[in-house]
Design a protein around this motif. Structure first.
Motif, short mmCIF file in Angstrom:
data_model
loop_
_atom_site.label_atom_id
_atom_site.label_comp_id
_atom_site.label_asym_id
_atom_site.label_seq_id
_atom_site.Cartn_x
_atom_site.Cartn_y
_atom_site.Cartn_z
N MET A 1 0.84 -1.20 0.00
CA MET A 1 0.00 0.00 0.00
C MET A 1 0.88 1.25 0.00
SD MET A 1 -2.78 1.30 2.86
CE MET A 1 -3.97 0.02 2.49
N THR A 2 0.65 2.14 -0.92
CA THR A 2 1.40 3.38 -0.95
C THR A 2 1.02 4.27 0.22
OG1 THR A 2 1.89 5.37 -2.23
CG2 THR A 2 -0.31 4.45 -2.48
N GLU A 3 1.98 5.03 0.71
CA GLU A 3 1.72 5.89 1.85
C GLU A 3 1.44 7.32 1.42
OE1 GLU A 3 4.65 5.55 4.86
OE2 GLU A 3 4.18 3.47 5.30
N THR A 4 1.06 7.53 0.18
CA THR A 4 0.70 8.87 -0.27
C THR A 4 -0.79 8.94 -0.54
OG1 THR A 4 0.91 8.53 -2.66
CG2 THR A 4 2.94 8.94 -1.43
N LEU A 5 -1.27 10.16 -0.68
CA LEU A 5 -2.68 10.38 -1.01
C LEU A 5 -2.88 10.66 -2.49
CD1 LEU A 5 -3.83 12.52 2.05
CD2 LEU A 5 -4.52 10.18 1.51
N ASP A 6 -1.88 10.46 -3.31
CA ASP A 6 -1.98 10.76 -4.74
C ASP A 6 -3.21 10.12 -5.37
OD1 ASP A 6 0.22 12.36 -4.87
OD2 ASP A 6 1.59 10.81 -5.61
N GLY A 7 -4.11 10.97 -5.87
CA GLY A 7 -5.28 10.48 -6.59
C GLY A 7 -6.37 9.90 -5.73
N ARG A 8 -6.20 9.90 -4.43
CA ARG A 8 -7.23 9.32 -3.56
C ARG A 8 -8.33 10.36 -3.31
NH1 ARG A 8 -5.33 4.53 -0.75
NH2 ARG A 8 -3.11 4.22 -1.15
N HIS A 9 -9.57 9.87 -3.29
CA HIS A 9 -10.73 10.75 -3.15
C HIS A 9 -11.13 10.86 -1.68
CE1 HIS A 9 -11.57 11.10 -7.48
NE2 HIS A 9 -11.00 9.91 -7.53
N ILE A 10 -11.20 12.11 -1.21
CA ILE A 10 -11.51 12.37 0.20
C ILE A 10 -12.59 13.44 0.29
CG2 ILE A 10 -10.59 13.16 2.41
CD1 ILE A 10 -7.88 12.15 1.62
N VAL A 11 -13.60 13.18 1.07
CA VAL A 11 -14.64 14.17 1.37
C VAL A 11 -14.17 15.03 2.53
CG1 VAL A 11 -16.96 14.49 2.32
CG2 VAL A 11 -16.58 12.79 0.52
N VAL A 12 -14.39 16.34 2.41
CA VAL A 12 -14.11 17.26 3.52
C VAL A 12 -15.36 18.11 3.75
CG1 VAL A 12 -12.60 19.04 4.46
CG2 VAL A 12 -11.68 17.37 2.84
N THR A 13 -16.18 17.73 4.74
CA THR A 13 -17.34 18.57 5.05
C THR A 13 -16.84 19.81 5.81
OG1 THR A 13 -17.93 17.71 7.25
CG2 THR A 13 -18.68 16.45 5.32
N GLY A 14 -17.54 20.91 5.65
CA GLY A 14 -17.05 22.15 6.24
C GLY A 14 -15.77 22.63 5.59
N GLY A 15 -15.52 22.15 4.37
CA GLY A 15 -14.26 22.43 3.70
C GLY A 15 -14.07 23.86 3.27
N THR A 16 -15.15 24.65 3.23
CA THR A 16 -15.01 26.05 2.82
C THR A 16 -14.80 26.98 4.02
OG1 THR A 16 -17.41 26.43 2.86
CG2 THR A 16 -16.44 25.69 0.77
N GLY A 17 -14.76 26.43 5.23
CA GLY A 17 -14.53 27.25 6.41
C GLY A 17 -13.05 27.48 6.67
N ALA A 18 -12.75 28.13 7.78
CA ALA A 18 -11.35 28.45 8.10
C ALA A 18 -10.51 27.18 8.29
CB ALA A 18 -11.30 29.31 9.36
#
Length: 235
Positions: A1-18
């Motif tokens: 398993m690679t230890e990078t996030l390259d190309g991985r899809h992640i949801v970030v709720t509240g992502g437009t906040g500070a």
């Protein structure tokens, strides 16, 4: 398993906040594709990643609406991670808390976290992904005796902490790691405006919280699950 996030899809709720902006920025640095649900018809003007080629904004997503949350997660590519920053804060003496205000805190903090966790787990199980879920509790959720006027807020964040522990235990045999961070006061422009006489040097930087969240959401995190990470700065 690679230890990078390259190309991985992640949801970030509240992502437009500070805090959300700091987390999205950190994940982008590590190569992730960030899916950011937004309750409004357009992203706020201060959000710096609106046109970034690895940011996918989805507008008019009410995270307290089960059907809208399910629809948002259903259309995502194979999901690696889901980070739940969306929430709110209010203070009032216990005798002045209206039932509706208490319910609003529980909806804004606990219900949204539950619905997004459930949808993320369904997605990860369907694709057989050993993914990562990161929630945001708060110091008040772990240490409710520390402040006054935070009964509703503390209860809602304590619920987030309890859900995190329960889900981590339930999912430990399925490869999905579930953790939460619990910051004290964040050093944001809004908090500085609201508390101009405070010692800002004791507050927790957005960078520090984003760094912790990014690690918990990364493939480099091979073993941490069911952990509530206190991020209290110098307070």
């Amino acid at each position: 398993m690679t230890e990078t996030l390259d190309g991985r899809h992640i949801v970030v709720t509240g992502g437009t906040g500070a805090l959300g902006g700091a987390v999205v920025g950190k994940l982008l640095e590590q190569g992730a594709v960030c899916h950011v649900p937004n309750a409004h018809a357009a992203a706020p003007s201060h959000f710096p990643f609106t046109t970034h080629d690895r940011v996918r904004l989805a507008h008019n997503v009410d995270l307290s609406d089960s059907a809208k949350v399910e629809a948002f997660y259903h259309q995502l590519p194979e999901l690696w991670g889901s980070i739940h920053l969306a929430g709110g804060f209010t203070m009032a003496p216990v005798e002045k808390i209206e039932s509706a205000s208490f319910a609003e805190m529980m909806d804004t903090n606990a219900r949204t976290t539950f619905l997004c966790c459930r949808a993320a787990v369904r997605s990860m199980l369907a694709s057989n992904t050993a993914g990562r879920i990161v929630n945001v509790s708060a110091r008040a959720g772990l240490e409710p005796r520390r402040g006054s006027g935070m009964v509703a807020y503390a209860a809602s964040k304590a619920a987030v902490a309890a859900m995190t522990l329960a889900m981590a235990e339930e999912l430990k045999g399925k490869g999905i790691l579930v953790n939460a961070v619990a910051p004290s006061t964040l050093d944001t422009p809004a908090n500085r405006t609201d508390m101009p006489d405070a010692d800002f040097s004791k507050w927790v930087s957005l960078e520090a919280v984003a760094e912790a969240i990014a690690y918990l959401a990364s493939p480099a995190n091979l073993a941490m699950s069911g952990t509530l990470v206190p991020l209290y700065g110098r307070a």
